[in-house]
Design a protein around this motif. Sequence first.
Motif, PDB file in Angstrom:
ATOM      1  N   ILE A  18       0.837  -1.226   0.031  1.00 54.46           N
ATOM      2  CA  ILE A  18       0.018  -0.016  -0.049  1.00 54.46           C
ATOM      3  C   ILE A  18       0.791   1.195  -0.065  1.00 54.46           C
ATOM      4  O   ILE A  18       0.616   2.129  -0.808  1.00 54.46           O
ATOM      5  N   GLU A  20       4.047   1.823  -1.108  1.00 50.58           N
ATOM      6  CA  GLU A  20       4.631   1.917  -2.529  1.00 50.58           C
ATOM      7  C   GLU A  20       3.342   2.406  -3.558  1.00 50.58           C
ATOM      8  O   GLU A  20       3.905   3.135  -4.124  1.00 50.58           O
ATOM      9  N   ALA A  21       2.329   1.960  -3.356  1.00 49.45           N
ATOM     10  CA  ALA A  21       1.451   2.188  -4.364  1.00 49.45           C
ATOM     11  C   ALA A  21       0.772   3.707  -4.139  1.00 49.45           C
ATOM     12  O   ALA A  21       0.608   4.537  -4.873  1.00 49.45           O
ATOM     13  N   TRP A  22       0.991   4.240  -2.975  1.00 48.79           N
ATOM     14  CA  TRP A  22       0.685   5.740  -2.578  1.00 48.79           C
ATOM     15  C   TRP A  22       1.592   6.602  -3.015  1.00 48.79           C
ATOM     16  O   TRP A  22       1.393   7.648  -3.575  1.00 48.79           O
ATOM     17  N   ASP A  25       3.098   6.346  -8.369  1.00 50.06           N
ATOM     18  CA  ASP A  25       1.947   5.999  -9.332  1.00 50.06           C
ATOM     19  C   ASP A  25       2.088   4.877 -10.542  1.00 50.06           C
ATOM     20  O   ASP A  25       1.002   4.288 -10.667  1.00 50.06           O
ATOM     21  N   LYS A  28       1.470   1.866  -8.672  1.00 56.14           N
ATOM     22  CA  LYS A  28       0.065   1.621  -8.524  1.00 56.14           C
ATOM     23  C   LYS A  28      -0.569   1.240  -9.920  1.00 56.14           C
ATOM     24  O   LYS A  28      -1.467   0.281  -9.670  1.00 56.14           O
ATOM     25  N   LYS A  29      -0.255   1.692 -11.090  1.00 57.24           N
ATOM     26  CA  LYS A  29      -0.979   1.810 -12.152  1.00 57.24           C
ATOM     27  C   LYS A  29      -0.746   0.061 -12.724  1.00 57.24           C
ATOM     28  O   LYS A  29      -1.486  -0.637 -13.273  1.00 57.24           O
ATOM     29  N   LEU A  31       0.284  -2.452 -10.504  1.00 63.82           N
ATOM     30  CA  LEU A  31      -0.377  -3.292  -9.659  1.00 63.82           C
ATOM     31  C   LEU A  31      -1.790  -3.440  -9.994  1.00 63.82           C
ATOM     32  O   LEU A  31      -2.313  -4.617  -9.942  1.00 63.82           O
ATOM     33  N   ILE A  32      -2.434  -2.571 -10.441  1.00 65.46           N
ATOM     34  CA  ILE A  32      -4.219  -2.666 -10.738  1.00 65.46           C
ATOM     35  C   ILE A  32      -4.084  -3.668 -12.123  1.00 65.46           C
ATOM     36  O   ILE A  32      -4.848  -4.479 -12.403  1.00 65.46           O
ATOM     37  N   ASP A  57      -8.610  -0.437  -6.961  1.00 62.10           N
ATOM     38  CA  ASP A  57      -8.314   1.097  -6.721  1.00 62.10           C
ATOM     39  C   ASP A  57      -9.356   1.824  -5.662  1.00 62.10           C
ATOM     40  O   ASP A  57     -10.824   1.763  -6.394  1.00 62.10           O
ATOM     41  N   SER A  59      -9.119   4.744  -4.003  1.00 59.50           N
ATOM     42  CA  SER A  59      -8.879   5.899  -3.923  1.00 59.50           C
ATOM     43  C   SER A  59      -9.674   7.116  -4.361  1.00 59.50           C
ATOM     44  O   SER A  59      -9.595   8.175  -4.154  1.00 59.50           O
TER      45      SER A  59
END
Length: 65
Positions: A18, A20-22, A25, A28-29, A31-32, A57, A59
């Motif tokens: 989490i 790292e995803a915050w 970016d 995060k992209k 990971l999704i 996601d 957020s």
Amino acid sequence: MILTEEQKKGQDVFFRIITEAWENDDFKKSLIANPEKTLEKFFGRSLPTGKKIMVADQSNPEYIY
């Protein structure tokens, strides 16, 4: 509730992902879009066989998750 050592380790791993995803970016992209490949690269090892990972996601401030 008292967590077992295994639960504590799982929680630590979850928080690392989490965080790292915050902060990243691109992570995060990725990971999704492809969670298995992204996490294998992030941890430098293969994931357990027979397990699937789904990432959502959460957020969007218009929703309560």
